[in-house]
Structure formats: structure tokens, C-alpha cells
Scaffold this motif. Structure first.
Motif, short mmCIF file in Angstrom:
data_model
loop_
_atom_site.label_atom_id
_atom_site.label_comp_id
_atom_site.label_asym_id
_atom_site.label_seq_id
_atom_site.Cartn_x
_atom_site.Cartn_y
_atom_site.Cartn_z
N ASP A 54 0.07 0.34 -8.52
CA ASP A 54 0.57 0.64 -7.17
C ASP A 54 1.49 1.86 -7.20
OD1 ASP A 54 -0.80 -1.43 -5.96
OD2 ASP A 54 0.90 -2.82 -6.00
N ARG A 55 2.39 1.91 -8.19
CA ARG A 55 3.30 3.06 -8.31
C ARG A 55 2.52 4.35 -8.54
NH1 ARG A 55 6.57 -0.22 -11.00
NH2 ARG A 55 5.80 0.40 -13.03
N LEU A 56 1.52 4.29 -9.42
CA LEU A 56 0.72 5.48 -9.69
C LEU A 56 -0.01 5.95 -8.43
CD1 LEU A 56 -0.83 4.61 -13.17
CD2 LEU A 56 1.01 6.22 -12.68
N ASN A 57 -0.59 5.01 -7.69
CA ASN A 57 -1.30 5.37 -6.46
C ASN A 57 -0.35 5.92 -5.40
OD1 ASN A 57 -4.09 4.88 -6.95
ND2 ASN A 57 -3.63 2.70 -7.00
N GLU A 58 0.87 5.37 -5.32
CA GLU A 58 1.87 5.88 -4.37
C GLU A 58 2.26 7.32 -4.71
OE1 GLU A 58 5.11 3.07 -4.42
OE2 GLU A 58 3.82 1.47 -3.63
N ASN A 59 2.45 7.60 -6.01
CA ASN A 59 2.76 8.97 -6.44
C ASN A 59 1.62 9.91 -6.10
OD1 ASN A 59 5.31 8.47 -7.42
ND2 ASN A 59 4.65 8.20 -9.54
N LEU A 60 0.40 9.49 -6.35
CA LEU A 60 -0.75 10.32 -6.04
C LEU A 60 -0.79 10.64 -4.55
CD1 LEU A 60 -3.42 11.71 -6.72
CD2 LEU A 60 -4.53 9.47 -6.56
N LYS A 61 -0.61 9.63 -3.73
CA LYS A 61 -0.63 9.83 -2.27
C LYS A 61 0.50 10.76 -1.84
CE LYS A 61 -0.20 7.42 2.09
NZ LYS A 61 0.20 6.19 2.75
N LYS A 62 1.70 10.52 -2.36
CA LYS A 62 2.87 11.31 -1.97
C LYS A 62 2.68 12.79 -2.32
CE LYS A 62 6.63 11.37 -4.52
NZ LYS A 62 7.86 10.97 -5.22
#
Length: 177
Positions: free
Chosen positions: A54-62
Motif C-alpha cells: 500500500d505504501r509503495l502504491n501510494e508513493n507511486l501515485k503521489k
């Protein structure tokens, strides 16, 4: 370890009493067992690593959104820096998903290790080739077929149904973001 499992696994090769059919059916059942263990492993690893993913996907999106905004504003320096961050985040997401997929494969190596002393010299009798085909080839064909079959069945099986739904909702959440 194989001493404990050997009798049960060899029983899979004596289902019909017809040697060429038993070789194919037994190998398919072993491959299906490997697929089920691999899918169960994926579910455990996913549950353990979900917050990290989830953290990795949030960073990617951000970083992706910020780089697109910088591009829209014409800030080339910020765009390049943010785009580099987005590419790094994408690499982390990609390799974590790759590792998660690889978690399904480890039981195959143990199955092939068990099969080697039983079938390396004689091969596995299969229809139209009763003298015995190489065990690795037969296993790989059966593994692919078992993976396809299980892929169609897992959404209907009790434990795997909830796991399938969780992964599908996670995939939709990730693609929507």
C-alpha cells in the motif's frame, strides 16, 4: 521429509491401474497440489506485506501525480526530478509484485526434487508414449494445465474465494488510483 510423503504421493500414481493414465493423472494431481500450496503461499505473503505494498502504491501515485502537475505547469526541472521519483517507485512496485508472483513457484522445485529419484531413469508413462516421457516435461505441462484450472476454480473455493475477492478489490483500488 520425503519418507513421510512418499506413500501418499505415490498413491496418486495408482488411481486407475492403467499405467499410462496413472502417470498423467498422478503428475497432474501433484502439479495441482503444487499450485494450491503456491497460491496459499501467495495469500500469506500478500497478507503480511499488504501495508508495505500500500505504501509503495501510494508513493507511486503521489510522484506520478506531482510529475504530471509539474509538466502541466511547465516546470521542467521539477518534472524531471519528480518523474525520476515516480520511476523509482514504479520499480519498487513492479519488483514487489514480481516477488509475490514468484512465491507461487517454490513448491514446484520440491515436487521435481521428489519426482527425480522416482522417474528420472524410467520417465513417466503417458498416453501415446507408454515407454515414458521425461518427468520434467510432463510435470511442466501438467503444472500449466493445473494453474489454468485452478485459476478458473479458485474464485469458487471457500478460502481462495475470499482471497480472490481481496486481490481483485486491491487491483481495482490500485488501478483507480
Amino acid at each position: 521429509m520425503w519418507n513421510y510423503c512418499d506413500a501418499y504421493l505415490m498413491a496418486l500414481y495408482r488411481v486407475t491401474g492403467i499405467e499410462s493414465m496413472d502417470g498423467l493423472i498422478g503428475t497432474f494431481l501433484v502439479a495441482l497440489l503444487v499450485v494450491v500450496i503456491g497460491e496459499f503461499t501467495i495469500s500469506i505473503v500478500f497478507r503480511i506485506n499488504r501495508k508495505h505494498l500500500d505504501r509503495l502504491n501510494e508513493n507511486l501515485k503521489k510522484y506520478s501525480e506531482l510529475s504530471q502537475e509539474a509538466l502541466r505547469l511547465g516546470d521542467e526541472v521539477s518534472y524531471k526530478a519528480l518523474n525520476k521519483q515516480a520511476n523509482d517507485a514504479y520499480g519498487h512496485v513492479f519488483f514487489n509484485k514480481f516477488g509475490l508472483s514468484a512465491a507461487a513457484l517454490w513448491p514446484a522445485f520440491f515436487a521435481l526434487d521428489w519426482m527425480q529419484p522416482h522417474f528420472a531413469e524410467t520417465g513417466i508413462a503417458v498416453p501415446f508414449y507408454p515407454s515414458g516421457a521425461h518427468y520434467v516435461v510432463v510435470f511442466l505441462i501438467c503444472y500449466i494445465l493445473a494453474r489454468i484450472l485452478f485459476g478458473r476454480l479458485k474464485r469458487h473455493l471457500p478460502y481462495f474465494k475470499s482471497q480472490y475477492q481481496m486481490l481483485q478489490s486491491y487491483g481495482k483500488k490500485g488501478s483507480a488510483s
